[in-house]
Design a protein around this motif. Structure first.
Motif, PDB file in Angstrom:
ATOM      1  N   ILE A  72       0.622  -1.181  -0.056  1.00  0.00           N
ATOM      2  CA  ILE A  72       0.163  -0.074   0.002  1.00  0.00           C
ATOM      3  C   ILE A  72       1.172   1.327  -0.146  1.00  0.00           C
ATOM      4  O   ILE A  72       1.456   1.459   0.901  1.00  0.00           O
ATOM      5  CB  ILE A  72      -0.745   0.213   0.973  1.00  0.00           C
ATOM      6  CG1 ILE A  72      -1.944  -1.251   0.755  1.00  0.00           C
ATOM      7  CG2 ILE A  72      -1.500   1.279   1.168  1.00  0.00           C
ATOM      8  CD1 ILE A  72      -2.731  -0.993   2.563  1.00  0.00           C
ATOM      9  N   GLU A  76      -2.255   6.497  -0.529  1.00  0.00           N
ATOM     10  CA  GLU A  76      -3.698   4.866  -0.281  1.00  0.00           C
ATOM     11  C   GLU A  76      -3.800   5.425   1.057  1.00  0.00           C
ATOM     12  O   GLU A  76      -5.242   5.681   1.562  1.00  0.00           O
ATOM     13  CB  GLU A  76      -3.424   3.802  -1.458  1.00  0.00           C
ATOM     14  CG  GLU A  76      -2.995   3.855  -2.233  1.00  0.00           C
ATOM     15  CD  GLU A  76      -2.487   2.326  -3.349  1.00  0.00           C
ATOM     16  OE1 GLU A  76      -3.214   2.642  -4.215  1.00  0.00           O
ATOM     17  OE2 GLU A  76      -1.814   2.172  -2.147  1.00  0.00           O
ATOM     18  N   LEU A  77      -2.375   4.756   1.661  1.00  0.00           N
ATOM     19  CA  LEU A  77      -3.361   5.051   3.275  1.00  0.00           C
ATOM     20  C   LEU A  77      -3.527   6.134   4.178  1.00  0.00           C
ATOM     21  O   LEU A  77      -4.435   6.417   4.454  1.00  0.00           O
ATOM     22  CB  LEU A  77      -1.929   4.990   3.741  1.00  0.00           C
ATOM     23  CG  LEU A  77      -1.885   3.803   5.643  1.00  0.00           C
ATOM     24  CD1 LEU A  77      -2.004   2.551   5.937  1.00  0.00           C
ATOM     25  CD2 LEU A  77      -0.518   4.194   5.944  1.00  0.00           C
ATOM     26  N   LYS A  83     -12.335   4.871  -0.702  1.00  0.00           N
ATOM     27  CA  LYS A  83     -11.559   4.254  -0.202  1.00  0.00           C
ATOM     28  C   LYS A  83     -10.055   4.339   0.309  1.00  0.00           C
ATOM     29  O   LYS A  83      -9.644   3.097   0.056  1.00  0.00           O
ATOM     30  CB  LYS A  83     -11.016   4.235  -2.152  1.00  0.00           C
ATOM     31  CG  LYS A  83     -10.186   3.392  -2.905  1.00  0.00           C
ATOM     32  CD  LYS A  83     -10.280   4.071  -4.104  1.00  0.00           C
ATOM     33  CE  LYS A  83      -9.146   3.221  -5.240  1.00  0.00           C
ATOM     34  NZ  LYS A  83      -8.111   3.579  -5.964  1.00  0.00           N
ATOM     35  N   GLY A  84      -9.687   5.124   0.524  1.00  0.00           N
ATOM     36  CA  GLY A  84      -8.874   4.885   2.178  1.00  0.00           C
ATOM     37  C   GLY A  84      -8.979   4.082   2.889  1.00  0.00           C
ATOM     38  O   GLY A  84      -8.228   3.507   3.603  1.00  0.00           O
ATOM     39  N   TYR A  87      -7.934   0.924   2.586  1.00  0.00           N
ATOM     40  CA  TYR A  87      -6.932   0.635   2.157  1.00  0.00           C
ATOM     41  C   TYR A  87      -6.074   0.441   3.953  1.00  0.00           C
ATOM     42  O   TYR A  87      -5.765  -0.671   3.967  1.00  0.00           O
ATOM     43  CB  TYR A  87      -6.060   1.638   1.476  1.00  0.00           C
ATOM     44  CG  TYR A  87      -6.218   1.798   0.205  1.00  0.00           C
ATOM     45  CD1 TYR A  87      -5.442   0.313  -0.622  1.00  0.00           C
ATOM     46  CD2 TYR A  87      -6.709   2.667  -0.786  1.00  0.00           C
ATOM     47  CE1 TYR A  87      -5.376   0.517  -2.094  1.00  0.00           C
ATOM     48  CE2 TYR A  87      -6.740   2.459  -1.596  1.00  0.00           C
ATOM     49  CZ  TYR A  87      -6.228   1.353  -2.555  1.00  0.00           C
ATOM     50  OH  TYR A  87      -5.327   0.705  -4.249  1.00  0.00           O
ATOM     51  N   ARG A  88      -6.632   1.633   4.533  1.00  0.00           N
ATOM     52  CA  ARG A  88      -6.145   1.187   6.398  1.00  0.00           C
ATOM     53  C   ARG A  88      -6.866   0.571   6.998  1.00  0.00           C
ATOM     54  O   ARG A  88      -5.858  -0.828   7.057  1.00  0.00           O
ATOM     55  CB  ARG A  88      -6.395   2.509   6.809  1.00  0.00           C
ATOM     56  CG  ARG A  88      -6.231   3.690   6.217  1.00  0.00           C
ATOM     57  CD  ARG A  88      -6.324   4.761   7.280  1.00  0.00           C
ATOM     58  NE  ARG A  88      -7.679   5.536   7.173  1.00  0.00           N
ATOM     59  CZ  ARG A  88      -8.037   6.193   5.857  1.00  0.00           C
ATOM     60  NH1 ARG A  88      -6.652   7.260   5.200  1.00  0.00           N
ATOM     61  NH2 ARG A  88      -9.473   6.538   6.423  1.00  0.00           N
ATOM     62  N   ARG A  90      -7.346  -2.647   5.120  1.00  0.00           N
ATOM     63  CA  ARG A  90      -6.894  -4.068   4.755  1.00  0.00           C
ATOM     64  C   ARG A  90      -5.077  -3.634   5.160  1.00  0.00           C
ATOM     65  O   ARG A  90      -4.701  -4.799   6.060  1.00  0.00           O
ATOM     66  CB  ARG A  90      -6.190  -3.817   3.465  1.00  0.00           C
ATOM     67  CG  ARG A  90      -5.087  -4.581   2.582  1.00  0.00           C
ATOM     68  CD  ARG A  90      -4.902  -4.127   0.855  1.00  0.00           C
ATOM     69  NE  ARG A  90      -4.064  -5.442   0.463  1.00  0.00           N
ATOM     70  CZ  ARG A  90      -3.377  -5.092   0.340  1.00  0.00           C
ATOM     71  NH1 ARG A  90      -2.190  -3.623   0.891  1.00  0.00           N
ATOM     72  NH2 ARG A  90      -2.441  -6.091  -0.473  1.00  0.00           N
ATOM     73  N   TYR A  91      -4.939  -2.742   5.390  1.00  0.00           N
ATOM     74  CA  TYR A  91      -3.192  -2.687   6.297  1.00  0.00           C
ATOM     75  C   TYR A  91      -3.381  -3.220   6.959  1.00  0.00           C
ATOM     76  O   TYR A  91      -2.243  -4.010   7.517  1.00  0.00           O
ATOM     77  CB  TYR A  91      -2.698  -1.674   5.983  1.00  0.00           C
ATOM     78  CG  TYR A  91      -1.215  -1.185   6.452  1.00  0.00           C
ATOM     79  CD1 TYR A  91      -0.303  -1.376   5.741  1.00  0.00           C
ATOM     80  CD2 TYR A  91      -1.109  -0.670   7.943  1.00  0.00           C
ATOM     81  CE1 TYR A  91       1.040  -1.392   5.901  1.00  0.00           C
ATOM     82  CE2 TYR A  91       0.162  -0.475   8.455  1.00  0.00           C
ATOM     83  CZ  TYR A  91       1.487  -1.198   8.455  1.00  0.00           C
ATOM     84  OH  TYR A  91       2.083  -1.270   9.234  1.00  0.00           O
ATOM     85  N   TYR A 221     -11.998  -7.159   4.532  1.00  0.00           N
ATOM     86  CA  TYR A 221     -11.644  -6.522   5.629  1.00  0.00           C
ATOM     87  C   TYR A 221     -12.670  -5.375   5.676  1.00  0.00           C
ATOM     88  O   TYR A 221     -12.373  -4.883   6.389  1.00  0.00           O
ATOM     89  CB  TYR A 221     -10.551  -5.617   4.885  1.00  0.00           C
ATOM     90  CG  TYR A 221      -8.723  -6.956   4.029  1.00  0.00           C
ATOM     91  CD1 TYR A 221      -7.712  -6.896   4.972  1.00  0.00           C
ATOM     92  CD2 TYR A 221      -8.879  -6.795   2.922  1.00  0.00           C
ATOM     93  CE1 TYR A 221      -7.054  -7.839   4.386  1.00  0.00           C
ATOM     94  CE2 TYR A 221      -7.772  -7.367   2.214  1.00  0.00           C
ATOM     95  CZ  TYR A 221      -6.902  -7.803   2.865  1.00  0.00           C
ATOM     96  OH  TYR A 221      -5.849  -8.857   2.676  1.00  0.00           O
TER      97      TYR A 221
END
Length: 366
Positions: A72, A76-77, A83-84, A87-88, A90-91, A221
């Motif tokens: 990532i 994106e983070l 959408k962000g 991403y967070r 997922r991370y 996620y």
């Protein structure tokens, strides 16, 4: 925005620069001679932590061991759109599961050999690309009464940050173990799963940054909850945008860190580079800076590097773990037999490399 994952130029990978087979005793002698009377800066990378059980990103051919590696990126983070947020999720789920093995990892013989050389004032500065904190653990193990936080901070520069602290978008910093507790409280189902991993010893494959690939579990996620920052909540601001104090791809290294890395090189007489392909420019530019300053450079790494073909760089193609303990003994001399702290350091360190160091089988992106 287009951001790419750094790598070794194809021209170097395809050139097949010869790597002469250097016997261990010869390697020890050459490195010890290079260190000489000291004042040597050391730049380390992921290869230094392999004997601690932390996988390197790249294999002996210089290419990524996970062909689907897809990190990532910074933009994106921190994106505050839905959408962000995804991403967070997922991370942080992957990092939540992958952080404990990194947190619990022990320093290996190379970490302790370098710590002994630091304690003996041979190496005044270590600049590390690693975010695992193992250089600090090695110094603290035997010399905690001699190396306080301030002195250690001056001796070890974390070029790419650390996994052990987390910062919210408004600048509030929290210890990573505390943040792990927040994640556990917000996600009891995943807490139970993490406990099961620890009980059974079935930890998923973990990258050097604590990230794990879990797509094979068939999970989503979207149900992973991100905790709000308590400090922001006290100011009546709802905020669940956090990132570890790690430099992500696409993120700039803070100016003070960049400038200090240059100063550490400038203040030293030589530069020893260990366990890195120098694929990231933040590391390669330190080599370039040393070349500009006409400083002697030695590179200890297995496989291709971005510096291959540079005649000014003396490269030795051997793993650091096979030589550094003996190098430290040779350079430190009689103090290695009389100083109890150095003695303990040179007796310490695990050697537990990952079971399979080069797995090119296709697998989920991670």
């Amino acid at each position: 925005m287009r951001v790419s994952v750094p790598g070794i130029p194809h021209s170097i990978l395809s050139a097949h620069y010869p790597a002469p087979n250097v016997p261990v005793l010869e390697a020890v002698e050459r490195i010890a001679t290079f260190l000489g009377k000291g004042n040597v800066a050391v730049l380390t990378g992921a290869g230094v932590s392999v004997d601690s059980g932390i996988r390197a990103y790249r294999g002996h051919d210089g290419r990524y061991m996970n062909p689907n590696y897809k990190p990532i990126f910074y933009h994106e983070l921190i994106d505050e759109s839905p959408k962000g947020h995804a991403y967070r999720q997922r991370y942080w789920l992957r990092s939540y599961l992958g952080y404990p093995p990194v947190r619990d990892t022990l320093p290996n013989t190379t970490h302790f050999a370098l710590a002994a050389l630091q304690h003996a004032s041979i190496i005044p500065h270590i600049i590390t690309q690693n975010v695992d904190g193992l250089h600090q653990k090695a110094l603290q193990h035997a010399a905690r009464y001699h190396w306080g936080p301030s002195r250690m901070q001056q001796a070890i520069l974390e070029l790419h940050g650390t996994l052990h602290r987390v910062r919210c978008k408004n600048g509030h910093v929290v210890d990573r173990n505390t943040f792990q507790d927040w994640l556990s409280l917000a996600n009891p189902k995943w807490y139970e799963y993490a406990q099961e991993l620890e009980r059974t010893g079935t930890q998923p494959r973990t990258n050097p940054d604590g990230d794990v690939a879990i797509e094979h579990l068939g999970i989503s996620y979207s149900d992973f909850q991100l905790p709000d920052c308590p400090s922001c909540s006290m100011d009546h601001h709802k905020n669940n945008v956090h990132k570890p104090e790690v430099i992500f791809f696409g993120e700039s290294i803070p100016t003070d860190i960049k400038e200090r890395s240059f100063r550490d090189v400038e203040k030293s007489d030589k530069l020893l580079i260990m366990g890195t392909t120098l694929a990231t420019y933040s590391a390669f530019r330190l080599l370039k800076h040393s070349l500009d300053l006409k400083k002697p450079i030695m590179l200890l790494n297995v496989g291709p590097t971005r510096a291959d073909g540079l005649p000014e760089v003396d490269k030795i193609d051997v793993p650091s773990g096979t030589v550094m303990r003996e190098v430290a003994k040779a350079v430190i001399g009689s103090k290695a037999d009389t100083d109890p702290i150095v003695q303990e350091m040179l007796r310490s360190g695990i050697v537990k490399p990952p079971v399979s160091d080069d797995d090119r089988a296709p697998r989920a992106a991670g």
